[in-house]
Design a protein around this motif. Structure first.
Motif, PDB file in Angstrom:
ATOM      1  N   ASN A 183      -3.691 -11.696 -17.565  1.00 42.88           N
ATOM      2  CA  ASN A 183      -3.840 -11.301 -16.594  1.00 42.88           C
ATOM      3  C   ASN A 183      -3.451 -10.683 -15.842  1.00 42.88           C
ATOM      4  N   ASP A 184      -3.173  -9.169 -15.577  1.00 43.77           N
ATOM      5  CA  ASP A 184      -2.574  -8.413 -14.304  1.00 43.77           C
ATOM      6  C   ASP A 184      -3.362  -7.688 -13.728  1.00 43.77           C
ATOM      7  N   ALA A 185      -3.556  -7.440 -11.970  1.00 43.12           N
ATOM      8  CA  ALA A 185      -4.238  -7.606 -11.561  1.00 43.12           C
ATOM      9  C   ALA A 185      -3.790  -7.256 -10.275  1.00 43.12           C
ATOM     10  N   THR A 186      -3.513  -5.909  -9.691  1.00 39.83           N
ATOM     11  CA  THR A 186      -3.193  -6.313  -8.253  1.00 39.83           C
ATOM     12  C   THR A 186      -3.990  -6.652  -6.968  1.00 39.83           C
ATOM     13  N   GLN A 187      -3.375  -7.245  -6.368  1.00 41.08           N
ATOM     14  CA  GLN A 187      -3.936  -7.626  -5.256  1.00 41.08           C
ATOM     15  C   GLN A 187      -4.368  -6.503  -3.969  1.00 41.08           C
ATOM     16  N   GLN A 188      -5.548  -6.007  -3.622  1.00 39.26           N
ATOM     17  CA  GLN A 188      -5.671  -4.986  -2.590  1.00 39.26           C
ATOM     18  C   GLN A 188      -4.949  -5.917  -1.477  1.00 39.26           C
ATOM     19  N   GLY A 189      -4.449  -6.845  -1.348  1.00 32.38           N
ATOM     20  CA  GLY A 189      -3.484  -7.281   0.068  1.00 32.38           C
ATOM     21  C   GLY A 189      -2.001  -6.495  -0.259  1.00 32.38           C
ATOM     22  N   VAL A 190      -1.408  -6.478  -1.224  1.00 30.68           N
ATOM     23  CA  VAL A 190      -0.279  -5.747  -1.328  1.00 30.68           C
ATOM     24  C   VAL A 190      -0.789  -4.161  -0.801  1.00 30.68           C
ATOM     25  N   LEU A 191      -1.477  -3.457  -1.341  1.00 29.74           N
ATOM     26  CA  LEU A 191      -1.808  -2.201  -0.631  1.00 29.74           C
ATOM     27  C   LEU A 191      -1.963  -2.068   0.584  1.00 29.74           C
ATOM     28  N   LYS A 192      -2.620  -3.461   1.293  1.00 33.38           N
ATOM     29  CA  LYS A 192      -3.106  -3.220   3.011  1.00 33.38           C
ATOM     30  C   LYS A 192      -1.394  -3.521   3.265  1.00 33.38           C
ATOM     31  N   MET A 193      -0.847  -4.230   2.594  1.00 30.75           N
ATOM     32  CA  MET A 193       0.743  -4.303   3.199  1.00 30.75           C
ATOM     33  C   MET A 193       1.475  -3.462   3.353  1.00 30.75           C
ATOM     34  N   LEU A 194       1.360  -2.620   2.263  1.00 30.12           N
ATOM     35  CA  LEU A 194       2.377  -1.114   1.948  1.00 30.12           C
ATOM     36  C   LEU A 194       1.409  -0.647   3.058  1.00 30.12           C
ATOM     37  N   ALA A 195       0.656  -0.195   3.919  1.00 31.65           N
ATOM     38  CA  ALA A 195      -0.286   1.069   3.900  1.00 31.65           C
ATOM     39  C   ALA A 195      -0.292   0.400   6.176  1.00 31.65           C
ATOM     40  N   MET A 196       0.614  -0.980   6.284  1.00 35.36           N
ATOM     41  CA  MET A 196       0.639  -1.142   7.762  1.00 35.36           C
ATOM     42  C   MET A 196       1.484  -0.144   8.411  1.00 35.36           C
ATOM     43  N   ALA A 197       2.510   0.721   7.505  1.00 38.31           N
ATOM     44  CA  ALA A 197       3.049   0.873   7.714  1.00 38.31           C
ATOM     45  C   ALA A 197       3.077   3.222   8.012  1.00 38.31           C
ATOM     46  N   ALA A 198       1.725   3.192   7.938  1.00 42.69           N
ATOM     47  CA  ALA A 198       1.248   4.374   7.849  1.00 42.69           C
ATOM     48  C   ALA A 198       1.586   5.226   8.434  1.00 42.69           C
ATOM     49  N   GLY A 199       0.996   4.015   9.548  1.00 41.12           N
ATOM     50  CA  GLY A 199       0.853   5.046  11.172  1.00 41.12           C
ATOM     51  C   GLY A 199      -0.294   6.137  11.986  1.00 41.12           C
ATOM     52  N   ASP A 200       0.323   7.017  12.072  1.00 41.14           N
ATOM     53  CA  ASP A 200      -0.825   7.961  12.300  1.00 41.14           C
ATOM     54  C   ASP A 200      -1.055   8.993  10.713  1.00 41.14           C
ATOM     55  N   GLN A 201      -0.519   8.761   9.954  1.00 39.89           N
ATOM     56  CA  GLN A 201      -0.861   9.471   8.838  1.00 39.89           C
ATOM     57  C   GLN A 201      -1.802   8.748   8.066  1.00 39.89           C
ATOM     58  N   PHE A 202      -2.166  10.154   7.653  1.00 34.41           N
ATOM     59  CA  PHE A 202      -3.137   9.426   6.851  1.00 34.41           C
ATOM     60  C   PHE A 202      -3.134   9.692   5.425  1.00 34.41           C
ATOM     61  N   LEU A 203      -3.842   7.643   4.713  1.00 36.10           N
ATOM     62  CA  LEU A 203      -2.940   7.146   3.834  1.00 36.10           C
ATOM     63  C   LEU A 203      -3.160   7.621   2.730  1.00 36.10           C
ATOM     64  N   ILE A 204      -3.869   8.250   2.549  1.00 36.63           N
ATOM     65  CA  ILE A 204      -3.687   9.012   0.608  1.00 36.63           C
ATOM     66  C   ILE A 204      -2.401   9.871   0.595  1.00 36.63           C
ATOM     67  N   ASP A 205      -2.165  10.531   1.365  1.00 39.17           N
ATOM     68  CA  ASP A 205      -0.656  11.505   2.429  1.00 39.17           C
ATOM     69  C   ASP A 205       0.390  10.664   1.744  1.00 39.17           C
ATOM     70  N   TYR A 206       0.256   9.096   2.800  1.00 34.76           N
ATOM     71  CA  TYR A 206       1.475   8.708   2.780  1.00 34.76           C
ATOM     72  C   TYR A 206       1.403   7.930   1.495  1.00 34.76           C
ATOM     73  N   PHE A 207       0.622   7.747   1.082  1.00 31.57           N
ATOM     74  CA  PHE A 207       0.695   6.350  -0.435  1.00 31.57           C
ATOM     75  C   PHE A 207       1.160   7.157  -1.162  1.00 31.57           C
ATOM     76  N   LYS A 208       1.391   9.140  -1.414  1.00 28.66           N
ATOM     77  CA  LYS A 208       2.014   9.931  -1.435  1.00 28.66           C
ATOM     78  C   LYS A 208       3.384  10.181  -1.402  1.00 28.66           C
ATOM     79  N   THR A 209       3.652   9.997  -0.366  1.00 22.96           N
ATOM     80  CA  THR A 209       5.154   9.974   0.111  1.00 22.96           C
ATOM     81  C   THR A 209       5.989   8.747  -0.790  1.00 22.96           C
ATOM     82  N   LEU A 210       5.554   7.672  -0.737  1.00 23.03           N
ATOM     83  CA  LEU A 210       5.864   6.366  -1.363  1.00 23.03           C
ATOM     84  C   LEU A 210       6.339   6.613  -2.646  1.00 23.03           C
ATOM     85  N   LYS A 211       5.889   7.625  -3.829  1.00 21.60           N
ATOM     86  CA  LYS A 211       6.600   8.107  -5.088  1.00 21.60           C
ATOM     87  C   LYS A 211       5.406   6.525  -5.655  1.00 21.60           C
TER      88      LYS A 211
END
Length: 377
Positions: free
Chosen positions: A189-217
Protein backbone atom coordinates in the motif's frame (compact mmCIF):
# COMPACT_ATOMS: atom_id res chain seq x y z
CA UNK A 1 30.81 24.05 11.53
CA UNK A 2 27.68 24.03 9.41
CA UNK A 3 24.28 23.28 10.94
CA UNK A 4 24.00 20.56 8.30
CA UNK A 5 27.22 18.72 9.23
CA UNK A 6 25.45 15.91 11.09
CA UNK A 7 23.29 14.97 8.12
CA UNK A 8 24.99 16.18 4.93
CA UNK A 9 26.77 14.13 2.29
CA UNK A 10 30.47 14.77 1.59
CA UNK A 11 31.80 17.88 -0.09
CA UNK A 12 33.89 17.11 -3.17
CA UNK A 13 37.12 18.12 -1.43
CA UNK A 14 36.48 15.41 1.19
CA UNK A 15 35.71 12.63 -1.27
CA UNK A 16 39.16 11.20 -1.97
CA UNK A 17 40.19 11.01 1.68
CA UNK A 18 36.87 9.37 2.66
CA UNK A 19 37.06 6.90 -0.20
CA UNK A 20 40.62 5.94 0.75
CA UNK A 21 39.46 5.36 4.33
CA UNK A 22 37.27 2.44 3.20
CA UNK A 23 39.22 1.36 0.10
CA UNK A 24 40.66 -1.77 1.76
CA UNK A 25 37.54 -2.71 3.70
CA UNK A 26 36.52 -6.32 2.89
CA UNK A 27 33.05 -5.05 1.93
CA UNK A 28 34.58 -2.70 -0.63
CA UNK A 29 36.53 -5.61 -2.11
CA UNK A 30 33.31 -7.62 -2.34
CA UNK A 31 31.52 -4.69 -4.00
CA UNK A 32 34.30 -4.10 -6.52
CA UNK A 33 34.66 -7.82 -7.29
CA UNK A 34 30.93 -7.90 -8.02
CA UNK A 35 31.11 -4.74 -10.13
CA UNK A 36 34.29 -5.57 -12.06
CA UNK A 37 34.59 -9.38 -12.07
CA UNK A 38 38.05 -10.61 -12.98
CA UNK A 39 39.71 -7.21 -12.45
CA UNK A 40 42.71 -7.24 -10.09
CA UNK A 41 42.26 -5.37 -6.81
CA UNK A 42 45.26 -3.13 -7.51
CA UNK A 43 43.58 -1.79 -10.65
CA UNK A 44 40.60 -0.24 -8.91
CA UNK A 45 42.66 0.77 -5.86
CA UNK A 46 44.81 2.76 -8.26
CA UNK A 47 41.73 4.22 -9.96
CA UNK A 48 40.39 5.38 -6.58
CA UNK A 49 43.32 7.83 -6.41
CA UNK A 50 41.79 9.78 -9.31
CA UNK A 51 38.35 10.13 -7.69
CA UNK A 52 37.98 13.70 -6.42
CA UNK A 53 34.23 14.30 -6.51
CA UNK A 54 30.95 12.50 -5.95
CA UNK A 55 30.33 12.80 -9.68
CA UNK A 56 33.61 10.97 -10.38
CA UNK A 57 32.65 8.17 -8.00
CA UNK A 58 29.13 7.83 -9.39
CA UNK A 59 30.21 7.85 -13.05
CA UNK A 60 33.25 5.60 -12.68
CA UNK A 61 32.03 3.07 -10.10
CA UNK A 62 28.45 3.33 -8.80
CA UNK A 63 26.79 3.37 -12.23
CA UNK A 64 28.70 0.20 -13.18
CA UNK A 65 27.64 -1.48 -9.93
CA UNK A 66 23.96 -0.69 -10.52
CA UNK A 67 24.18 -1.94 -14.13
CA UNK A 68 25.66 -5.20 -12.83
CA UNK A 69 22.81 -5.54 -10.34
CA UNK A 70 20.33 -5.11 -13.19
CA UNK A 71 22.18 -7.58 -15.40
CA UNK A 72 22.50 -10.28 -12.73
CA UNK A 73 19.20 -10.00 -10.86
CA UNK A 74 16.59 -8.55 -13.21
CA UNK A 75 15.15 -8.80 -16.70
CA UNK A 76 15.66 -5.11 -17.32
CA UNK A 77 14.61 -1.62 -16.29
CA UNK A 78 12.10 0.47 -18.26
CA UNK A 79 10.99 4.05 -17.66
CA UNK A 80 8.34 6.56 -18.63
CA UNK A 81 7.55 10.21 -17.97
CA UNK A 82 11.12 11.48 -17.76
CA UNK A 83 10.97 13.06 -21.21
CA UNK A 84 8.70 15.77 -19.74
CA UNK A 85 11.38 16.89 -17.29
CA UNK A 86 13.94 19.62 -17.97
CA UNK A 87 17.52 18.35 -17.89
CA UNK A 88 18.89 21.44 -16.15
CA UNK A 89 16.21 21.74 -13.47
CA UNK A 90 16.26 20.31 -9.95
CA UNK A 91 13.16 18.45 -8.76
CA UNK A 92 11.89 17.05 -5.47
CA UNK A 93 11.19 13.40 -6.24
CA UNK A 94 8.69 11.98 -3.75
CA UNK A 95 8.68 8.25 -4.30
CA UNK A 96 6.94 5.10 -3.21
CA UNK A 97 9.44 2.93 -1.34
CA UNK A 98 10.08 -0.76 -1.88
CA UNK A 99 13.82 -1.34 -1.55
CA UNK A 100 16.26 0.34 0.84
CA UNK A 101 19.07 0.90 -1.65
CA UNK A 102 17.75 0.17 -5.13
CA UNK A 103 14.84 2.63 -5.34
CA UNK A 104 17.11 5.65 -5.34
CA UNK A 105 20.08 3.89 -7.03
CA UNK A 106 17.97 2.92 -10.04
CA UNK A 107 16.42 6.38 -10.28
CA UNK A 108 19.87 7.97 -10.25
CA UNK A 109 21.10 5.62 -12.98
CA UNK A 110 18.15 6.76 -15.12
CA UNK A 111 18.96 10.41 -14.37
CA UNK A 112 22.67 9.93 -15.07
CA UNK A 113 22.14 8.14 -18.38
CA UNK A 114 19.51 10.68 -19.44
CA UNK A 115 21.65 13.70 -18.57
CA UNK A 116 19.31 14.96 -15.82
CA UNK A 117 20.25 16.51 -12.47
CA UNK A 118 20.98 13.61 -10.10
CA UNK A 119 19.64 13.50 -6.57
CA UNK A 120 20.70 13.98 -3.01
CA UNK A 121 18.79 11.15 -1.35
CA UNK A 122 17.40 10.73 2.15
CA UNK A 123 18.39 7.60 4.08
CA UNK A 124 17.66 6.63 7.68
CA UNK A 125 20.79 6.84 9.85
CA UNK A 126 19.77 3.52 11.41
CA UNK A 127 20.61 1.84 8.09
CA UNK A 128 24.20 3.11 7.96
CA UNK A 129 25.55 2.47 11.46
CA UNK A 130 28.56 0.57 10.11
CA UNK A 131 31.41 2.88 9.09
CA UNK A 132 31.69 1.36 5.61
CA UNK A 133 27.99 1.84 4.83
CA UNK A 134 27.95 5.36 6.32
CA UNK A 135 30.90 6.51 4.20
CA UNK A 136 29.63 4.73 1.07
CA UNK A 137 26.20 6.35 1.48
CA UNK A 138 27.68 9.85 1.80
CA UNK A 139 29.99 9.19 -1.17
CA UNK A 140 26.83 8.52 -3.13
CA UNK A 141 25.17 11.80 -2.10
CA UNK A 142 22.91 10.41 0.63
CA UNK A 143 21.97 12.66 3.53
CA UNK A 144 20.85 11.26 6.87
CA UNK A 145 17.38 11.19 8.37
CA UNK A 146 17.96 10.95 12.12
CA UNK A 147 15.88 8.21 13.74
CA UNK A 148 15.07 7.30 17.35
CA UNK A 149 15.13 10.86 18.70
CA UNK A 150 13.10 12.35 21.52
CA UNK A 151 10.08 14.41 20.44
CA UNK A 152 11.95 17.66 21.09
CA UNK A 153 15.09 16.58 19.21
CA UNK A 154 12.94 15.20 16.40
CA UNK A 155 11.43 18.64 15.86
CA UNK A 156 14.87 20.27 15.67
CA UNK A 157 16.15 17.54 13.35
CA UNK A 158 13.12 17.93 11.04
CA UNK A 159 13.71 21.69 10.85
CA UNK A 160 17.36 21.17 9.89
CA UNK A 161 16.47 18.57 7.27
CA UNK A 162 13.76 20.78 5.82
CA UNK A 163 16.22 23.66 5.44
CA UNK A 164 18.83 21.31 3.96
CA UNK A 165 16.40 20.06 1.31
CA UNK A 166 15.45 23.65 0.50
CA UNK A 167 19.11 24.61 0.13
CA UNK A 168 19.81 21.64 -2.14
CA UNK A 169 16.87 22.35 -4.42
CA UNK A 170 16.84 26.14 -4.58
CA UNK A 171 20.46 27.17 -4.02
CA UNK A 172 22.52 24.21 -5.22
CA UNK A 173 20.17 23.23 -8.08
CA UNK A 174 20.43 19.67 -6.76
CA UNK A 175 17.45 17.34 -7.12
CA UNK A 176 16.32 15.53 -3.96
CA UNK A 177 14.80 12.05 -3.50
CA UNK A 178 12.69 11.31 -0.46
CA UNK A 179 10.37 8.41 0.28
CA UNK A 180 6.67 9.19 0.66
CA UNK A 181 6.74 7.60 4.12
CA UNK A 182 9.13 6.48 6.84
CA UNK A 183 10.27 2.97 5.99
CA UNK A 184 9.24 0.79 3.07
CA UNK A 185 5.66 -0.09 2.21
CA UNK A 186 5.76 -3.72 3.29
CA UNK A 187 2.14 -4.49 2.45
CA UNK A 188 2.11 -3.00 -1.06
CA UNK A 189 0.00 0.00 0.00
CA UNK A 190 1.70 3.18 -1.22
CA UNK A 191 0.49 6.06 0.94
CA UNK A 192 2.21 9.38 1.61
CA UNK A 193 2.57 10.31 5.27
CA UNK A 194 1.39 13.84 5.95
CA UNK A 195 4.37 14.21 8.29
CA UNK A 196 6.71 14.18 5.28
CA UNK A 197 4.99 17.26 3.86
CA UNK A 198 4.89 18.92 7.30
CA UNK A 199 8.65 18.47 7.51
CA UNK A 200 9.14 19.97 4.03
CA UNK A 201 6.88 22.92 4.93
CA UNK A 202 9.02 23.85 7.96
CA UNK A 203 11.46 25.73 5.71
CA UNK A 204 8.76 27.79 3.98
CA UNK A 205 9.24 30.65 6.43
CA UNK A 206 6.82 33.51 5.70
CA UNK A 207 6.10 32.25 2.19
CA UNK A 208 2.57 31.06 1.46
CA UNK A 209 2.64 27.25 1.69
CA UNK A 210 1.26 26.62 -1.80
CA UNK A 211 3.76 29.03 -3.37
CA UNK A 212 6.59 27.33 -1.49
CA UNK A 213 5.58 23.85 -2.62
CA UNK A 214 5.44 25.12 -6.22
CA UNK A 215 9.07 26.28 -5.97
CA UNK A 216 10.11 22.76 -4.86
CA UNK A 217 8.82 21.25 -8.15
CA UNK A 218 7.44 18.03 -6.69
CA UNK A 219 7.55 15.02 -9.01
CA UNK A 220 5.85 11.82 -7.75
CA UNK A 221 7.83 8.68 -8.62
CA UNK A 222 6.27 5.23 -9.04
CA UNK A 223 8.69 2.31 -8.89
CA UNK A 224 7.44 -1.20 -9.52
CA UNK A 225 9.29 -4.53 -9.23
CA UNK A 226 7.72 -7.60 -10.83
CA UNK A 227 9.13 -9.71 -7.99
CA UNK A 228 9.99 -8.10 -4.67
CA UNK A 229 13.33 -9.70 -3.70
CA UNK A 230 12.62 -8.94 -0.03
CA UNK A 231 8.99 -10.13 0.02
CA UNK A 232 9.58 -12.98 2.47
CA UNK A 233 11.74 -10.75 4.70
CA UNK A 234 8.80 -8.35 5.13
CA UNK A 235 6.52 -11.11 6.42
CA UNK A 236 7.61 -11.28 10.11
CA UNK A 237 6.73 -7.61 10.66
CA UNK A 238 3.40 -7.96 8.87
CA UNK A 239 2.53 -11.05 10.93
CA UNK A 240 3.53 -9.29 14.17
CA UNK A 241 1.19 -6.42 13.28
CA UNK A 242 -1.55 -8.97 12.54
CA UNK A 243 -1.08 -10.46 16.03
CA UNK A 244 -0.89 -6.93 17.52
CA UNK A 245 2.60 -7.63 18.81
CA UNK A 246 5.54 -5.25 18.93
CA UNK A 247 8.04 -6.07 16.21
CA UNK A 248 11.73 -5.91 17.13
CA UNK A 249 14.27 -6.07 14.32
CA UNK A 250 17.05 -8.64 14.42
CA UNK A 251 20.63 -7.42 14.89
CA UNK A 252 21.66 -7.63 11.20
CA UNK A 253 18.18 -7.46 9.70
CA UNK A 254 18.64 -4.20 7.79
CA UNK A 255 21.94 -5.36 6.32
CA UNK A 256 20.42 -8.70 5.28
CA UNK A 257 17.54 -6.82 3.65
CA UNK A 258 19.94 -4.54 1.73
CA UNK A 259 21.87 -7.55 0.39
CA UNK A 260 18.69 -9.44 -0.50
CA UNK A 261 17.35 -6.40 -2.34
CA UNK A 262 20.54 -6.08 -4.37
CA UNK A 263 21.11 -9.75 -5.18
CA UNK A 264 17.57 -11.18 -5.18
CA UNK A 265 15.62 -11.81 -8.39
CA UNK A 266 13.39 -8.91 -9.40
CA UNK A 267 12.43 -9.83 -12.98
CA UNK A 268 11.21 -6.62 -14.67
CA UNK A 269 11.37 -3.15 -13.09
CA UNK A 270 9.64 0.05 -14.15
CA UNK A 271 10.07 3.64 -12.95
CA UNK A 272 7.57 6.35 -13.90
CA UNK A 273 8.15 10.07 -13.33
CA UNK A 274 4.80 11.80 -12.80
CA UNK A 275 3.99 15.31 -13.91
CA UNK A 276 5.33 18.18 -11.81
CA UNK A 277 2.66 19.12 -9.28
CA UNK A 278 2.01 22.76 -10.11
CA UNK A 279 -1.31 24.14 -11.34
CA UNK A 280 -3.14 21.58 -9.17
CA UNK A 281 -1.72 23.46 -6.17
CA UNK A 282 -3.43 26.65 -7.36
CA UNK A 283 -6.73 24.77 -7.55
CA UNK A 284 -6.25 23.57 -3.98
CA UNK A 285 -5.35 27.06 -2.75
CA UNK A 286 -8.51 28.48 -4.34
CA UNK A 287 -10.78 26.18 -2.34
CA UNK A 288 -8.93 25.35 0.91
CA UNK A 289 -7.53 27.70 3.54
CA UNK A 290 -6.89 25.39 6.51
CA UNK A 291 -3.21 24.34 6.54
CA UNK A 292 -3.92 20.80 7.66
CA UNK A 293 -6.48 20.29 4.91
CA UNK A 294 -4.08 21.83 2.37
CA UNK A 295 -1.48 19.22 3.28
CA UNK A 296 -4.09 16.44 3.08
CA UNK A 297 -5.05 17.58 -0.42
CA UNK A 298 -1.40 17.62 -1.56
CA UNK A 299 -0.91 14.14 -0.05
CA UNK A 300 -3.87 13.00 -2.16
CA UNK A 301 -2.33 14.48 -5.32
CA UNK A 302 0.94 12.62 -4.72
CA UNK A 303 -0.83 9.35 -3.87
CA UNK A 304 -3.08 9.55 -6.93
CA UNK A 305 -0.08 10.04 -9.21
CA UNK A 306 1.98 7.23 -7.66
CA UNK A 307 -0.92 4.74 -7.67
CA UNK A 308 -2.22 5.59 -11.15
CA UNK A 309 1.26 5.44 -12.72
CA UNK A 310 2.40 2.28 -10.92
CA UNK A 311 3.26 -0.41 -13.48
CA UNK A 312 1.09 -3.47 -12.87
CA UNK A 313 3.16 -6.54 -13.71
CA UNK A 314 1.53 -9.99 -14.16
CA UNK A 315 2.34 -10.85 -10.51
CA UNK A 316 -0.14 -8.20 -9.31
CA UNK A 317 -2.99 -9.64 -11.38
CA UNK A 318 -2.10 -13.23 -10.44
CA UNK A 319 -2.13 -12.42 -6.73
CA UNK A 320 -5.48 -10.63 -7.03
CA UNK A 321 -7.08 -13.58 -8.82
CA UNK A 322 -5.64 -16.08 -6.34
CA UNK A 323 -6.90 -14.08 -3.34
CA UNK A 324 -10.38 -13.75 -4.84
CA UNK A 325 -10.44 -17.25 -6.36
CA UNK A 326 -11.28 -15.81 -9.76
CA UNK A 327 -9.84 -15.53 -13.27
CA UNK A 328 -10.96 -11.92 -13.76
CA UNK A 329 -7.50 -10.78 -14.88
CA UNK A 330 -6.28 -14.00 -16.55
CA UNK A 331 -5.73 -12.11 -19.82
CA UNK A 332 -2.90 -10.21 -18.08
CA UNK A 333 -0.75 -13.29 -17.40
CA UNK A 334 0.08 -16.73 -18.72
CA UNK A 335 -0.48 -20.04 -16.97
CA UNK A 336 3.31 -20.44 -16.74
CA UNK A 337 3.66 -17.04 -15.01
CA UNK A 338 0.91 -18.06 -12.58
CA UNK A 339 2.56 -21.38 -11.70
CA UNK A 340 5.96 -19.71 -11.26
CA UNK A 341 4.42 -17.19 -8.86
CA UNK A 342 2.67 -19.91 -6.85
CA UNK A 343 5.94 -21.85 -6.70
CA UNK A 344 7.76 -18.74 -5.48
CA UNK A 345 5.21 -18.23 -2.72
CA UNK A 346 5.47 -21.87 -1.62
CA UNK A 347 9.26 -21.64 -1.47
CA UNK A 348 9.40 -18.34 0.45
CA UNK A 349 6.73 -18.75 3.14
CA UNK A 350 5.02 -21.59 4.98
CA UNK A 351 2.22 -22.52 2.53
CA UNK A 352 0.30 -24.32 5.29
CA UNK A 353 -0.15 -21.05 7.21
CA UNK A 354 -3.21 -19.28 5.75
CA UNK A 355 -2.36 -15.93 7.39
CA UNK A 356 1.15 -15.88 5.89
CA UNK A 357 -0.29 -16.83 2.52
CA UNK A 358 -2.90 -14.06 2.71
CA UNK A 359 -0.36 -11.37 3.61
CA UNK A 360 2.12 -12.53 0.95
CA UNK A 361 -0.55 -12.40 -1.76
CA UNK A 362 -1.92 -9.05 -0.56
CA UNK A 363 1.58 -7.54 -0.76
CA UNK A 364 1.48 -8.15 -4.51
CA UNK A 365 -2.24 -7.53 -5.11
CA UNK A 366 -2.64 -4.23 -3.21
CA UNK A 367 -1.23 -1.95 -5.96
CA UNK A 368 -3.97 -3.27 -8.28
CA UNK A 369 -6.62 -2.98 -5.53
CA UNK A 370 -5.57 0.63 -4.90
CA UNK A 371 -5.61 1.51 -8.60
CA UNK A 372 -9.13 0.08 -8.92
CA UNK A 373 -10.25 2.14 -5.90
CA UNK A 374 -8.71 5.29 -7.38
CA UNK A 375 -10.52 4.73 -10.68
CA UNK A 376 -13.86 4.40 -8.85
CA UNK A 377 -13.57 7.91 -7.33
Amino acid sequence: MSKFDEIRYFHDQEVNEKLQSIARDPMMKALMTFTFPGVDEQVWLEQFKDVHSISDFQHQFVAYAVRQILAKSSEGLTTSGFDKLDKNTSYLYISNHRDIVLDTSLLNLVLLEGGYVMTASAIGDNLVKRKFLNVLAKLNRNFLVQRGLSLRDQLTSSQVMSEYIKEQLLQENRSVWIAQREGRAKDGNDATQQGVLKMLAMAAGDQFLIDYFKTLKIVPISISYEYDPTDSLKMPQLLAQHREEEYVKGKNEDFTTILSGILGQKKRIHIHAGDVIDTELDDIAATIENKNKLLQAIVQLIDDSIIQNYKLWPTKYIAYDLINNTDTYSSHYTEQEKQLFIRRQEMRIDPSDPVSKEYFMAMYANPLVNKLKAEEK
